[in-house]
Write a protein that holds these residues in place. Structure first.
Motif, PDB file in Angstrom:
ATOM      1  N   ILE A 172       0.843  -1.185   0.000  1.00 28.71           N
ATOM      2  CA  ILE A 172       0.000   0.000   0.000  1.00 28.71           C
ATOM      3  C   ILE A 172       0.887   1.247   0.000  1.00 28.71           C
ATOM      4  O   ILE A 172       1.768   1.380   0.846  1.00 28.71           O
ATOM      5  CB  ILE A 172      -0.936   0.014   1.221  1.00 28.71           C
ATOM      6  CG1 ILE A 172      -1.787  -1.271   1.246  1.00 28.71           C
ATOM      7  CG2 ILE A 172      -1.836   1.245   1.184  1.00 28.71           C
ATOM      8  CD1 ILE A 172      -2.628  -1.505   0.015  1.00 28.71           C
ATOM      9  N   VAL A 184       0.064  -6.140   2.173  1.00 26.77           N
ATOM     10  CA  VAL A 184      -1.079  -7.041   2.080  1.00 26.77           C
ATOM     11  C   VAL A 184      -0.573  -8.467   1.909  1.00 26.77           C
ATOM     12  O   VAL A 184       0.191  -8.760   0.978  1.00 26.77           O
ATOM     13  CB  VAL A 184      -1.993  -6.675   0.893  1.00 26.77           C
ATOM     14  CG1 VAL A 184      -3.230  -7.585   0.870  1.00 26.77           C
ATOM     15  CG2 VAL A 184      -2.404  -5.209   0.952  1.00 26.77           C
ATOM     16  N   LYS A 196      -7.185 -12.010   3.049  1.00 25.85           N
ATOM     17  CA  LYS A 196      -6.010 -11.155   2.967  1.00 25.85           C
ATOM     18  C   LYS A 196      -5.966 -10.276   4.209  1.00 25.85           C
ATOM     19  O   LYS A 196      -6.981  -9.714   4.616  1.00 25.85           O
ATOM     20  CB  LYS A 196      -6.038 -10.306   1.693  1.00 25.85           C
ATOM     21  CG  LYS A 196      -5.958 -11.130   0.406  1.00 25.85           C
ATOM     22  CD  LYS A 196      -6.003 -10.238  -0.812  1.00 25.85           C
ATOM     23  CE  LYS A 196      -5.884 -11.062  -2.080  1.00 25.85           C
ATOM     24  NZ  LYS A 196      -7.050 -11.951  -2.283  1.00 25.85           N
ATOM     25  N   LEU A 198      -3.467  -7.362   6.721  1.00 28.63           N
ATOM     26  CA  LEU A 198      -2.485  -6.284   6.663  1.00 28.63           C
ATOM     27  C   LEU A 198      -1.459  -6.416   7.774  1.00 28.63           C
ATOM     28  O   LEU A 198      -1.806  -6.689   8.929  1.00 28.63           O
ATOM     29  CB  LEU A 198      -3.191  -4.932   6.791  1.00 28.63           C
ATOM     30  CG  LEU A 198      -4.135  -4.551   5.656  1.00 28.63           C
ATOM     31  CD1 LEU A 198      -4.988  -3.353   6.059  1.00 28.63           C
ATOM     32  CD2 LEU A 198      -3.367  -4.258   4.375  1.00 28.63           C
ATOM     33  N   GLU A 228      -8.145  -7.429   8.624  1.00 31.32           N
ATOM     34  CA  GLU A 228      -8.444  -7.913   7.281  1.00 31.32           C
ATOM     35  C   GLU A 228      -8.387  -6.763   6.283  1.00 31.32           C
ATOM     36  O   GLU A 228      -8.823  -5.648   6.553  1.00 31.32           O
ATOM     37  CB  GLU A 228      -9.814  -8.575   7.240  1.00 31.32           C
ATOM     38  CG  GLU A 228     -10.133  -9.230   5.907  1.00 31.32           C
ATOM     39  CD  GLU A 228     -11.386 -10.099   5.948  1.00 31.32           C
ATOM     40  OE1 GLU A 228     -11.743 -10.663   4.898  1.00 31.32           O
ATOM     41  OE2 GLU A 228     -11.996 -10.205   7.033  1.00 31.32           O
ATOM     42  N   TYR A 229      -7.821  -7.057   5.118  1.00 36.12           N
ATOM     43  CA  TYR A 229      -7.670  -6.049   4.072  1.00 36.12           C
ATOM     44  C   TYR A 229      -9.000  -5.814   3.378  1.00 36.12           C
ATOM     45  O   TYR A 229      -9.631  -6.734   2.867  1.00 36.12           O
ATOM     46  CB  TYR A 229      -6.631  -6.532   3.065  1.00 36.12           C
ATOM     47  CG  TYR A 229      -6.445  -5.629   1.866  1.00 36.12           C
ATOM     48  CD1 TYR A 229      -6.264  -4.255   2.015  1.00 36.12           C
ATOM     49  CD2 TYR A 229      -6.419  -6.159   0.571  1.00 36.12           C
ATOM     50  CE1 TYR A 229      -6.065  -3.428   0.919  1.00 36.12           C
ATOM     51  CE2 TYR A 229      -6.215  -5.334  -0.532  1.00 36.12           C
ATOM     52  CZ  TYR A 229      -6.048  -3.971  -0.346  1.00 36.12           C
ATOM     53  OH  TYR A 229      -5.861  -3.151  -1.436  1.00 36.12           O
ATOM     54  N   PRO A 231     -10.040  -3.308   0.452  1.00 32.94           N
ATOM     55  CA  PRO A 231      -9.602  -2.265  -0.484  1.00 32.94           C
ATOM     56  C   PRO A 231     -10.622  -1.162  -0.692  1.00 32.94           C
ATOM     57  O   PRO A 231     -10.253  -0.027  -1.006  1.00 32.94           O
ATOM     58  CB  PRO A 231      -9.355  -3.047  -1.790  1.00 32.94           C
ATOM     59  CG  PRO A 231     -10.127  -4.314  -1.643  1.00 32.94           C
ATOM     60  CD  PRO A 231     -10.112  -4.635  -0.186  1.00 32.94           C
ATOM     61  N   LEU A 234     -10.054   1.531   2.095  1.00 30.63           N
ATOM     62  CA  LEU A 234      -8.655   1.844   2.348  1.00 30.63           C
ATOM     63  C   LEU A 234      -8.451   3.279   2.802  1.00 30.63           C
ATOM     64  O   LEU A 234      -7.547   3.573   3.597  1.00 30.63           O
ATOM     65  CB  LEU A 234      -7.840   1.566   1.080  1.00 30.63           C
ATOM     66  CG  LEU A 234      -6.325   1.428   1.222  1.00 30.63           C
ATOM     67  CD1 LEU A 234      -5.955   0.389   2.274  1.00 30.63           C
ATOM     68  CD2 LEU A 234      -5.709   1.076  -0.123  1.00 30.63           C
ATOM     69  N   VAL A 243      -7.321  -0.221  11.805  1.00 28.65           N
ATOM     70  CA  VAL A 243      -6.125  -0.947  11.351  1.00 28.65           C
ATOM     71  C   VAL A 243      -4.916  -0.554  12.183  1.00 28.65           C
ATOM     72  O   VAL A 243      -4.141  -1.406  12.642  1.00 28.65           O
ATOM     73  CB  VAL A 243      -5.864  -0.673   9.859  1.00 28.65           C
ATOM     74  CG1 VAL A 243      -4.473  -1.173   9.451  1.00 28.65           C
ATOM     75  CG2 VAL A 243      -6.931  -1.338   8.990  1.00 28.65           C
TER      76      VAL A 243
END
Length: 250
Positions: A172, A184, A196, A198, A228-229, A231, A234, A243
């Protein structure tokens, strides 16, 4: 703004007088976790076009919606810039030549990721470059600059302290300072559905470029509890705060 480099990699590069290419890869500093260059394919836009390097020092703006990176350079400046094809690797000597051509300050002559500055674009305003003798003092005998391809890193096996737990899926980018705050990881090896997650660069303790793996000091169990990612969220401030809190606790 945060953006996944898998997405940014296909963005068009726009000069002050028209489009000049498409970003194909990024070179990042594997110690500072900072993107130093965009690797740009110019063959559709410039006569005798080839792949060139463009530094984020020349950044004007990034348009995520239109998938364009605007830079403060003309087509002629890019076309006449030092050819990367003449060098097997991007050495510190090549970087000095490159920065001298554009009249930029050197990022490696100060304590931070961008020398004395917090943002790469500030180096475009530096009027006086260090003399060669001063440059050599800073490098203390080693010309290594630790630049690596992000294309190469994606897909590397990630090794926790007690076993493998996935692969590097993406990095990222913080488009303000061009640092990499998040990595990721695809955890399909240990979590159902290939979730996925982070992690932060501080959790990475080694990158083995020969064996194509990344060492992480977290345990497999700790990885399962990483954020958890998502997107789509974000750049959501609530998600970013969540996060940060989760990663700080690891």
């Amino acid at each position: 703004m945060y953006a996944g480099l898998r997405d940014v990699k296909r963005f068009t590069i726009a000069a002050t007088d028209g489009d000049i290419g498409i970003s194909k890869d990024f070179l990042f500093d594997d110690r500072a976790w900072t993107v130093r260059y965009m690797y740009v394919d110019t063959h559709k836009w410039l006569p005798l076009g080839e792949k060139v390097l463009i530094s984020p020092v020349s950044l004007h703006s990034i348009d995520i919606k239109d998938e364009k990176i605007h830079v403060t350079l003309s087509k002629e400046q890019v076309e006449d810039s030092p050819s990367i094809d003449e060098h097997k690797t991007v050495s510190r000597d090549y970087e000095a030549l490159y920065f001298q051509y554009f009249g930029y300050g050197y990022y490696w002559t100060g304590p931070g990721a961008w020398g004395e500055f917090a943002y790469p674009t500030a180096l475009a305003q530096v009027q006086t470059l260090p003399e060669r003798a001063e440059l050599e003092k800073v490098d203390t005998g080693s010309q290594a600059n630790h630049l690596r391809s992000i294309n190469e890193l994606q897909g590397y096996e990630v090794k926790a302290k007690d076993g493998n737990f996935g692969q590097v899926h993406d990095l990222i980018l913080d488009t303000e300072n061009w640092e990499i705050p998040l990595i990721v990881i695809d955890t399909h090896q240990i979590l159902p559905g290939g979730k996925k997650v982070l992690v932060a660069p501080k959790h990475i303790n080694s990158i083995n470029w020969l064996e194509k793996n990344v060492g992480c000091h977290l345990s497999v169990d700790a990885i399962k509890h990483c954020p958890e990612y998502d997107p789509e969220r974000l750049n959501d401030s609530v998600y970013q705060q969540k996060v940060r809190q989760q990663l700080l606790a690891l």
